[in-house]
Every structure is written in C-alpha cells, then in structure tokens.
Design a protein around this motif. Structure first.
Motif, PDB file in Angstrom:
ATOM      1  N   MET A   1       0.836  -1.180   0.000  1.00  0.00           N
ATOM      2  CA  MET A   1       0.000   0.000   0.000  1.00  0.00           C
ATOM      3  C   MET A   1       0.885   1.249   0.000  1.00  0.00           C
ATOM      4  O   MET A   1       1.846   1.347   0.736  1.00  0.00           O
ATOM      5  N   HIS A   2       0.559   2.209  -0.843  1.00  0.00           N
ATOM      6  CA  HIS A   2       1.337   3.443  -0.949  1.00  0.00           C
ATOM      7  C   HIS A   2       0.635   4.566  -0.201  1.00  0.00           C
ATOM      8  O   HIS A   2      -0.581   4.711  -0.264  1.00  0.00           O
ATOM      9  N   ASP A   3       1.415   5.351   0.507  1.00  0.00           N
ATOM     10  CA  ASP A   3       0.869   6.529   1.162  1.00  0.00           C
ATOM     11  C   ASP A   3       0.728   7.625   0.120  1.00  0.00           C
ATOM     12  O   ASP A   3       1.597   7.813  -0.724  1.00  0.00           O
ATOM     13  N   ALA A   4      -0.357   8.362   0.217  1.00  0.00           N
ATOM     14  CA  ALA A   4      -0.557   9.478  -0.700  1.00  0.00           C
ATOM     15  C   ALA A   4       0.372  10.623  -0.306  1.00  0.00           C
ATOM     16  O   ALA A   4       0.625  10.861   0.867  1.00  0.00           O
ATOM     17  N   VAL A   5       0.889  11.310  -1.282  1.00  0.00           N
ATOM     18  CA  VAL A   5       1.746  12.457  -1.036  1.00  0.00           C
ATOM     19  C   VAL A   5       0.853  13.686  -0.974  1.00  0.00           C
ATOM     20  O   VAL A   5       0.026  13.922  -1.855  1.00  0.00           O
ATOM     21  N   SER A   6       1.015  14.462   0.067  1.00  0.00           N
ATOM     22  CA  SER A   6       0.223  15.662   0.273  1.00  0.00           C
ATOM     23  C   SER A   6       0.405  16.642  -0.881  1.00  0.00           C
ATOM     24  O   SER A   6       1.504  16.794  -1.420  1.00  0.00           O
ATOM     25  N   SER A   7      -0.664  17.329  -1.232  1.00  0.00           N
ATOM     26  CA  SER A   7      -0.573  18.334  -2.292  1.00  0.00           C
ATOM     27  C   SER A   7       0.360  19.473  -1.881  1.00  0.00           C
ATOM     28  O   SER A   7       1.004  20.089  -2.736  1.00  0.00           O
ATOM     29  N   VAL A   8       0.465  19.749  -0.591  1.00  0.00           N
ATOM     30  CA  VAL A   8       1.394  20.778  -0.096  1.00  0.00           C
ATOM     31  C   VAL A   8       2.824  20.366  -0.396  1.00  0.00           C
ATOM     32  O   VAL A   8       3.642  21.177  -0.842  1.00  0.00           O
ATOM     33  N   VAL A   9       3.125  19.104  -0.171  1.00  0.00           N
ATOM     34  CA  VAL A   9       4.464  18.579  -0.424  1.00  0.00           C
ATOM     35  C   VAL A   9       4.776  18.636  -1.921  1.00  0.00           C
ATOM     36  O   VAL A   9       5.846  19.099  -2.327  1.00  0.00           O
ATOM     37  N   VAL A  10       3.854  18.196  -2.731  1.00  0.00           N
ATOM     38  CA  VAL A  10       4.056  18.198  -4.180  1.00  0.00           C
ATOM     39  C   VAL A  10       4.276  19.624  -4.682  1.00  0.00           C
ATOM     40  O   VAL A  10       5.200  19.885  -5.457  1.00  0.00           O
ATOM     41  N   HIS A  11       3.454  20.553  -4.237  1.00  0.00           N
ATOM     42  CA  HIS A  11       3.588  21.947  -4.666  1.00  0.00           C
ATOM     43  C   HIS A  11       4.950  22.516  -4.255  1.00  0.00           C
ATOM     44  O   HIS A  11       5.612  23.188  -5.050  1.00  0.00           O
ATOM     45  N   ALA A  12       5.367  22.247  -3.031  1.00  0.00           N
ATOM     46  CA  ALA A  12       6.657  22.746  -2.551  1.00  0.00           C
ATOM     47  C   ALA A  12       7.803  22.166  -3.370  1.00  0.00           C
ATOM     48  O   ALA A  12       8.734  22.890  -3.746  1.00  0.00           O
ATOM     49  N   LEU A  13       7.750  20.884  -3.650  1.00  0.00           N
ATOM     50  CA  LEU A  13       8.809  20.250  -4.435  1.00  0.00           C
ATOM     51  C   LEU A  13       8.876  20.807  -5.855  1.00  0.00           C
ATOM     52  O   LEU A  13       9.968  21.078  -6.366  1.00  0.00           O
ATOM     53  N   LEU A  14       7.723  20.994  -6.471  1.00  0.00           N
ATOM     54  CA  LEU A  14       7.707  21.536  -7.823  1.00  0.00           C
ATOM     55  C   LEU A  14       8.189  22.984  -7.853  1.00  0.00           C
ATOM     56  O   LEU A  14       8.934  23.382  -8.762  1.00  0.00           O
ATOM     57  N   SER A  15       7.790  23.764  -6.871  1.00  0.00           N
ATOM     58  CA  SER A  15       8.230  25.161  -6.798  1.00  0.00           C
ATOM     59  C   SER A  15       9.731  25.248  -6.568  1.00  0.00           C
ATOM     60  O   SER A  15      10.428  26.043  -7.215  1.00  0.00           O
ATOM     61  N   ALA A  16      10.231  24.436  -5.647  1.00  0.00           N
ATOM     62  CA  ALA A  16      11.668  24.426  -5.366  1.00  0.00           C
ATOM     63  C   ALA A  16      12.447  23.980  -6.596  1.00  0.00           C
ATOM     64  O   ALA A  16      13.486  24.563  -6.930  1.00  0.00           O
ATOM     65  N   ARG A  17      11.947  22.967  -7.277  1.00  0.00           N
ATOM     66  CA  ARG A  17      12.627  22.485  -8.491  1.00  0.00           C
ATOM     67  C   ARG A  17      12.713  23.584  -9.535  1.00  0.00           C
ATOM     68  O   ARG A  17      13.746  23.763 -10.194  1.00  0.00           O
ATOM     69  N   SER A  18      11.641  24.328  -9.693  1.00  0.00           N
ATOM     70  CA  SER A  18      11.625  25.426 -10.652  1.00  0.00           C
ATOM     71  C   SER A  18      12.691  26.472 -10.315  1.00  0.00           C
ATOM     72  O   SER A  18      13.385  26.972 -11.208  1.00  0.00           O
ATOM     73  N   GLU A  19      12.830  26.781  -9.042  1.00  0.00           N
ATOM     74  CA  GLU A  19      13.844  27.749  -8.606  1.00  0.00           C
ATOM     75  C   GLU A  19      15.254  27.227  -8.855  1.00  0.00           C
ATOM     76  O   GLU A  19      16.126  27.965  -9.318  1.00  0.00           O
ATOM     77  N   VAL A  20      15.482  25.972  -8.558  1.00  0.00           N
ATOM     78  CA  VAL A  20      16.808  25.379  -8.772  1.00  0.00           C
ATOM     79  C   VAL A  20      17.142  25.361 -10.263  1.00  0.00           C
ATOM     80  O   VAL A  20      18.259  25.702 -10.663  1.00  0.00           O
ATOM     81  N   GLU A  21      16.173  24.975 -11.085  1.00  0.00           N
ATOM     82  CA  GLU A  21      16.412  24.956 -12.526  1.00  0.00           C
ATOM     83  C   GLU A  21      16.727  26.363 -13.039  1.00  0.00           C
ATOM     84  O   GLU A  21      17.611  26.533 -13.879  1.00  0.00           O
ATOM     85  N   ALA A  22      16.029  27.373 -12.533  1.00  0.00           N
ATOM     86  CA  ALA A  22      16.282  28.759 -12.943  1.00  0.00           C
ATOM     87  C   ALA A  22      17.686  29.192 -12.515  1.00  0.00           C
ATOM     88  O   ALA A  22      18.383  29.890 -13.256  1.00  0.00           O
ATOM     89  N   ALA A  23      18.091  28.761 -11.335  1.00  0.00           N
ATOM     90  CA  ALA A  23      19.432  29.111 -10.844  1.00  0.00           C
ATOM     91  C   ALA A  23      20.517  28.540 -11.749  1.00  0.00           C
ATOM     92  O   ALA A  23      21.459  29.234 -12.114  1.00  0.00           O
TER      93      ALA A  23
END
Length: 72
Positions: A1-23
């Motif tokens: 059984m897989h635990d669902a990943v919170s939408s807050v976590v997903v949003h934070a990871l995607l936002s952080a990734r975008s910043e790192v890619e821009a850097a």
C-alpha cells in the motif's frame, strides 16, 4: 500500500525544483533562487516535518548552495 503524497508537499517540491532549474539555467540570480527554494521547502516542512521527500529536497538544495554541514 502506498501513502498518498500531500498536495502541499508536491507543490513545494515543484516550486523548489523550478527555482533550482532557474538558478542553474542562469535565468534568475542563483543565490536568490536557491534561497527561495530553501524557504519554500522549509515552509512546507513546518507542517510535514518528517516528510522524506521534503527533507531530501532541502538537503539537495543545501548541497547546491555548498552548505554541506547543513545538508541533512
């Protein structure tokens, strides 16, 4: 059984990734973008303090910033 990943976590990871890619692409000031990525992940950790995805992301950004002692 897989635990669902919170939408807050997903949003934070995607936002952080975008910043790192821009850097690394040079489209934003690297220090500012990596600081924003750090702040985004830390904010998400306030409600999900043990989330391994957030902790891993924060450690990766710390390494990108050459803050090796801070990387978890």
């Amino acid at each position: 059984m897989h635990d669902a990943v919170s939408s807050v976590v997903v949003h934070a990871l995607l936002s952080a990734r975008s910043e790192v890619e821009a850097a690394f692409a040079g489209t934003r000031d690297a220090d500012a973008a990596l600081a924003t990525a750090t702040a985004t992940l830390e904010a998400a950790l306030s409600g999900h303090s043990e989330d391994p995805l957030l902790l891993t992301g924060l450690g990766a950004v710390a390494c990108d910033r050459a803050q090796y002692a801070r990387a978890r």
